[in-house]
Design an enzyme around this catalytic site. Structure first.
Site, PDB file in Angstrom:
ATOM      1  N   ASP A 213     120.681 -41.185  24.964  1.00 14.95           N
ATOM      2  CA  ASP A 213     121.679 -40.631  24.052  1.00 14.95           C
ATOM      3  C   ASP A 213     121.121 -39.094  23.396  1.00 14.95           C
ATOM      4  OD1 ASP A 213     123.175 -41.319  21.349  1.00 14.95           O
ATOM      5  OD2 ASP A 213     121.142 -41.243  20.515  1.00 14.95           O
ATOM      6  N   GLU A 305     127.123 -38.959  27.185  1.00 17.37           N
ATOM      7  CA  GLU A 305     127.316 -38.941  26.187  1.00 17.37           C
ATOM      8  C   GLU A 305     128.473 -37.375  26.856  1.00 17.37           C
ATOM      9  OE1 GLU A 305     127.963 -40.888  21.809  1.00 17.37           O
ATOM     10  OE2 GLU A 305     125.928 -40.554  22.318  1.00 17.37           O
ATOM     11  N   ASP A 387     118.177 -44.313  18.194  1.00 21.57           N
ATOM     12  CA  ASP A 387     118.834 -43.529  18.862  1.00 21.57           C
ATOM     13  C   ASP A 387     118.744 -44.491  20.572  1.00 21.57           C
ATOM     14  OD1 ASP A 387     119.568 -41.551  17.183  1.00 21.57           O
ATOM     15  OD2 ASP A 387     117.524 -40.558  17.684  1.00 21.57           O
TER      16      ASP A 387
END
Ligand SMILES: [Zn+2]
Length: 465
Positions: A213, A305, A387
Site C-alpha cells: 500500500d 493498487e 497502511d
C-alpha cells in the site's frame, strides 16, 4: 531491453565536443522545423489566394528519411562545419523532429490517445536538454571498466565503474543497441540501451503474496507488517533549495524585454539550484530502486493498487508530496522487475476500498478520514496501522481472486451472500495475447499494458503472507 546509465567525467576539451554535438543536433532540428513550417505556411497562404491544389508548393515530407535527405542536400550551406560532428548528432535532431511532427499530425487526426499534441516548437540553447544519440559506429565499453568509447568523441571516462554492463558484454549476454549522451543536473551521462539475455530467475519465496500500500505517510506499507518510511527528500532539502533559489533571484538573470544576458553569478546560482534538484532526484531514484528490487526478488506475487496518480497530482495540497514519493515510478518499476524475476504483479482496481475494509473481519467503513492513522474496526475491534491494514487487504484480495480463478472458490458469483466483503474487481496483468478475463465484470484494465508479466499459472497454490 534494459538501459545502463553512467555519469561521465569529461575533460574540458571533451565537454566542448559534447556541447558542439548537442548544438549540432539542435541546429538540425531547428533548421528542419523552420523549413517544414515555411512550406506549410506557404501552402496555407496559396490556398487562401485560391491557388489550385495541384499548383501549390509541393509539400515537404516529414518522415526521418525525408528530413535527412533535405538536410544532407543543404548542410554545406547551413553548416559548413558539419563534418566536425558525428552524423549521429544531426540525426538525433532530425529524429526528434520527425517524431514530434508525427505525434502532432496523429494527434490532430485523432489517431493518438492522450492529451492533444501541439505543433513542435523551436529548441532554445538555454532551455532544451543537450542530448545526442549514437546508434552506429564505435560504441564500446572499455575493458578497464572506467571508460566508454563513442563515435567522434573518443574515450570518455566514466564517473563510476561500468562493471555491471561490462561483465554482461564479456559473457556475451548483452548487446549494445545505442548510446545516448545527455546533460542532466549539471553533469553529462551516457545511457546504453542494451538487449539482454536474461537468465531465468525465481523469487526467493515464489508462493508468497505481498500487498503493497503506497502512501505519503509511509512510502509503502507491506502486508508482512513492515512500514517502509517515506524519506521525503524534497522536504529535507527544502531549506537549501529555498536559499539557493533566493540567491538566484537576487542576481541578474536573462531579461527577454531588454535582451540582456544573464550574469556569470546568476549562471553559477542556477547551477547550484539544478544540483540540489538533481540530488533529490538521485536520492529518490536510489530508494525506489532498492525497495522495488527487494520486493521483486523476494515475493512471487505483489499486489498494488491502481492509483490515479495524474488525478492525485491535481490536488494542490498533496501534489508535491505525491510527486516526491514517486508512486507512479514505484508501480512502473514493480511491473517490469516482477517480470524479470518470474514474479507477478496484481493490480487491484482503483475503486477497491483497501483502506476502509477491516483486514480481520471484512467489514467496510463508509468513511475514513485521511487523518486517521490507525484503523479501528467497530465490528471486531481490530486495531492496526492504517497502511498495514490496507496492505493486508490487498494481499488477501489477490489470494481470493487467484483462488477463484483456479476454481477453488465459487460459492458466490457476485458477492450477494457476503455483503461485508466486497470483492473488488482485480486486474491480473498478463502477457498480451493470452485471453484475459480477470476477476469480475467491470474490470478496469491497467493503464500501461506494455510491461511484461509472467502469464498466470493455474495450478499454483498460494499461501497468503
Ligand atoms: Zn473487523
Amino acid at each position: 531491453m534494459q538501459a545502463y546509465r553512467f555519469a561521465l567525467d569529461v575533460t574540458p576539451g571533451q565537454e566542448r565536443a559534447l556541447w558542439t554535438h548537442a548544438g549540432a543536433a539542435r541546429l538540425a532540428y531547428n533548421w528542419s522545423l523552420a523549413r517544414v513550417k515555411a512550406v506549410l505556411d506557404q501552402r496555407a497562404a496559396e490556398r487562401s489566394y485560391g491557388v489550385d491544389e495541384a499548383d501549390l508548393t509541393p509539400a515537404a515530407g516529414w518522415t526521418l528519411p525525408a528530413l535527412r535527405r533535405a538536410w544532407n542536400a543543404a548542410k554545406n550551406d547551413v553548416a559548413p562545419w558539419w563534418s566536425k560532428c558525428s552524423k549521429e548528432a544531426y540525426n538525433t535532431g532530425l529524429d526528434a523532429l520527425a517524431r514530434a511532427l508525427k505525434n502532432w499530425a496523429d494527434s490532430r487526426a485523432g489517431r493518438r490517445a492522450g492529451r492533444p499534441v501541439g505543433f513542435p516548437r523551436f529548441k532554445s540553447r538555454r532551455r532544451s536538454t543537450p542530448t545526442m544519440r549514437f546508434t552506429t559506429g564505435a560504441i564500446r565499453v572499455e575493458s578497464d571498466r572506467k571508460h566508454v568509447v563513442l563515435p567522434r568523441l573518443g574515450r570518455l571516462k566514466t564517473h563510476e565503474s561500468t562493471r555491471k554492463l561490462a561483465r554482461r558484454l564479456d559473457a556475451g549476454t548483452a548487446r549494445i543497441l545505442s548510446a545516448t549522451v545527455r546533460r542532466d543536473g549539471g553533469r553529462w551521462h551516457v545511457s546504453f540501451c542494451v538487449e539482454l539475455d536474461r537468465t531465468e530467475r525465481v523469487p526467493a519465496r515464489p508462493h508468497t503474496t505481498i500487498g503493497v500500500d503506497v502512501g505519503v505517510k509511509h512510502l509503502a506499507g507491506l502486508s508482512t507488517g513492515e512500514l517502509v518510511p517515506n524519506p521525503r527528500h524534497l522536504d529535507t532539502t527544502a531549506r537549501r533549495m529555498r536559499r539557493r533559489a533566493r540567491r538566484m533571484s537576487r542576481r541578474v538573470g536573462p531579461d527577454r524585454r531588454t535582451g540582456s544576458c544573464p550574469s556569470k553569478r546568476w549562471e553559477a546560482a542556477r547551477r547550484q539550484v539544478a544540483r540540489a534538484h538533481a540530488r533529490v532526484a538521485n536520492l529518490r531514484r536510489d530508494g525506489l530502486h532498492k525497495l522495488t528490487t527487494r520486493l521483486a526478488r523476494e515475493y512471487g506475487t505483489i499486489v498494488v493498487e491502481d492509483l490515479n496518480v495524474a488525478g492525485m497530482l491535481r490536488n494542490r495540497w498533496l501534489a508535491r508530496h505525491i510527486a516526491d514519493a514517486g508512486f507512479a515510478e514505484l508501480r512502473r518499476q514493480l511491473a517490469y522487475k516482477a517480470g524479470w524475476n518470474a514474479g507477478r504483479l496484481v493490480v487491484a482496481d482503483r475503486w477497491y476500498p483497501s483502506s476502509k475494509t477491516c483486514s480481520g473481519c471484512g467489514a467496510v467503513k463508509t468513511k475514513l478520514a485521511l487523518s486517521e492513522r490507525t484503523y479501528t474496526c467497530t465490528t471486531c475491534g481490530l486495531t492496526l496501522d492504517r497502511d498495514l491494514n490496507a496492505a493486508r487487504n490487498l494481499a488477501a484480495l489477490a489470494c481470493e481472486v487467484i483462488d477463484a480463478r483456479s476454481g477453488r472458490e465459487s460459492q458466490n458469483g457476485r458477492g450477494a451472500d457476503r455483503k461485508t466483503r466486497p470483492r473488488g474487481p482485480v486486474a491480473v496483468k498478463r502477457q498480451p495475447g493470452t485471453a484475459a478475463s480477470a476477476g469480475q465484470t467491470g474490470t478496469v484494465p491497467p493503464q500501461d499494458g506494455t510491461a511484461d508479466h509472467v502469464p498466470f499459472r493455474h495450478h499454483e497454490r498460494l499461501r497468503c503472507g
